[in-house]
Design an enzyme around this catalytic site. Structure first.
Site, mmCIF file in Angstrom:
data_model
loop_
_atom_site.group_PDB
_atom_site.id
_atom_site.type_symbol
_atom_site.label_atom_id
_atom_site.label_comp_id
_atom_site.label_asym_id
_atom_site.label_seq_id
_atom_site.Cartn_x
_atom_site.Cartn_y
_atom_site.Cartn_z
ATOM 1 N N PRO A 2 0.817 -1.214 0.000
ATOM 2 C CA PRO A 2 0.000 0.000 0.000
ATOM 3 C C PRO A 2 0.851 1.265 0.000
ATOM 4 O O PRO A 2 1.674 1.468 0.882
ATOM 5 C CB PRO A 2 -0.814 -0.096 1.300
ATOM 6 C CG PRO A 2 -0.399 -1.344 1.990
ATOM 7 C CD PRO A 2 0.745 -1.939 1.263
ATOM 8 N N GLU A 3 0.688 2.089 -1.032
ATOM 9 C CA GLU A 3 1.312 3.405 -1.085
ATOM 10 C C GLU A 3 0.183 4.426 -0.946
ATOM 11 O O GLU A 3 -0.949 4.049 -0.654
ATOM 12 C CB GLU A 3 2.104 3.546 -2.398
ATOM 13 C CG GLU A 3 3.092 2.392 -2.578
ATOM 14 C CD GLU A 3 3.914 2.425 -3.852
ATOM 15 O OE1 GLU A 3 4.217 3.522 -4.336
ATOM 16 O OE2 GLU A 3 4.264 1.358 -4.362
ATOM 17 N N HIS A 92 -3.435 -14.737 10.159
ATOM 18 C CA HIS A 92 -2.757 -13.458 9.949
ATOM 19 C C HIS A 92 -3.479 -12.286 10.610
ATOM 20 O O HIS A 92 -3.156 -11.137 10.344
ATOM 21 C CB HIS A 92 -2.563 -13.205 8.456
ATOM 22 C CG HIS A 92 -1.707 -14.233 7.796
ATOM 23 N ND1 HIS A 92 -0.476 -14.601 8.289
ATOM 24 C CD2 HIS A 92 -1.908 -15.008 6.705
ATOM 25 C CE1 HIS A 92 0.047 -15.542 7.523
ATOM 26 N NE2 HIS A 92 -0.806 -15.813 6.557
ATOM 27 N N ARG A 111 3.092 -10.301 6.771
ATOM 28 C CA ARG A 111 4.514 -10.135 7.070
ATOM 29 C C ARG A 111 4.772 -9.588 8.471
ATOM 30 O O ARG A 111 5.925 -9.521 8.899
ATOM 31 C CB ARG A 111 5.130 -9.186 6.040
ATOM 32 C CG ARG A 111 4.863 -9.609 4.593
ATOM 33 C CD ARG A 111 5.677 -10.790 4.216
ATOM 34 N NE ARG A 111 7.042 -10.366 3.978
ATOM 35 C CZ ARG A 111 7.450 -9.776 2.866
ATOM 36 N NH1 ARG A 111 6.609 -9.502 1.900
ATOM 37 N NH2 ARG A 111 8.701 -9.448 2.707
#
Length: 283
Positions: A2-3, A92, A111
DNA sequence: AACGCTGCCTGTGGGC
DNA sequence: TGCCCACAGGCAGCGT
């Protein structure tokens, strides 16, 4: 990953769905996701807090609640979802905010790179992470003059500069490759060697790409989805990122992939040339 | 002041 | 086919 366009999309969706909702209880399943304060204090101080509004600065989300605020960064793979309490917790899911009316706000992150901080509302913009950020990539906030002043003393690559958020906030690896291609600048060009005229083009490219990507709902390469679970569509408009070996849209030269500033970097060796050194000119 | 390196993480995919 | 390991990458923190 995500940017800015993806984070803004997430922000808008969350604000629409969370405003006025109350946190009843917080559960943390992976401690390192909470950067500060201690887990117990984080959970305790959020109890009974109501969402007022959600802002964005660069790639950070700022949740403003009744008395406190949450500073959140999704890093590589962070996601928010709003689901009923009864939904089974996936492996997650690392933070669950129990809301009123039998719903949860959940933070997921394969992550585990993302971070959440509980901060005081009054001085959230003084937080070191936000203090480091350059202006937003908008017509009003980003000036060529400020970019020129910033780059004067920078020897590192223009790609490295754009990634580090302090000249302009919000671009990540994908959009940096895209804007440098559109501006015709080689990613390894030392910051101080980018000419003023190129900076004008670079500024326009940054503003345009951010705007177009936002309108397309962001870019989904692998896993990005907003809080509704919808993917973006800007991947259909990428010109160089992930296009190694494919013909350049301008000149048909194969796109090259190299490593710059420690990141996979895509560019056209014909359209994006390094500036030539002045020395070696025959008299 | 500016830069570069390391740690944080796990899924993916290239090589054999 | 199946195994292993390098790689992917944003940011904080630290040393130079």
């Amino acid at each position: 990953m995500p940017e800015l366009p993806e984070v803004e999309n997430v922000r808008a969706g969350l604000e629409m769905r969370l405003t006025g909702r109350t946190i009843e209880k917080v559960e943390v399943y992976w401690d390192n996701i909470i950067a500060s304060p201690a887990i117990d204090e984080f959970c305790e101080r959020l109890k009974g807090q109501q969402f007022e509004r959600i802002e964005r600065r660069g790639k950070f989300l700022l949740f403003f609640l009744t008395d406190v605020a949450i500073l959140s960064h999704l890093r590589m793979e962070g996601k928010y979802q709003i689901v009923p309490h009864a939904t089974p917790r996936t492996k997650h899911t690392h933070v669950i905010f129990h809301l009123d009316y039998e719903d949860d706000l959940r933070y997921l992150d394969v992550r585990k790179f993302g971070r959440l901080s509980l901060v005081e509302k009054s001085n959230i913009y003084q937080h070191p992470s936000l203090q480091k950020l350059g202006p937003e990539p908008t017509d009003e906030a980003l000036s060529v003059y400020a970019m020129q002043q910033f780059l004067k003393s920078r020897t590192k690559s223009i790609k490295g500069v754009l990634l580090d958020q302090s000249m302009v906030a919000g671009l990540g690896n994908i959009y940096v490759d895209e804007v440098l291609f559109r501006a015709g600048i080689h990613p390894e060009t030392p910051g101080k060697q980018v000419k003023y005229q190129q900076l004008e083009i670079l500024r326009e490219a940054i503003i345009k790409v951010m705007k177009e990507a936002l309108q397309a709902g962001g870019t989904t390469i692998r896993t990005y989805a907003n809080s509704f679970g919808d993917p973006g569509h800007y991947q259909d408009f990428l010109q160089v990122y992930g296009k190694k070996g494919k013909p350049c849209p301008n000149c048909h030269t194969p796109i090259q992939k190299i490593k710059v500033a420690g990141r996979g970097t895509h560019f056209c060796p014909h359209c994006q040339k390094l500036p030539q050194k002045a020395e070696g000119v025959t008299p």
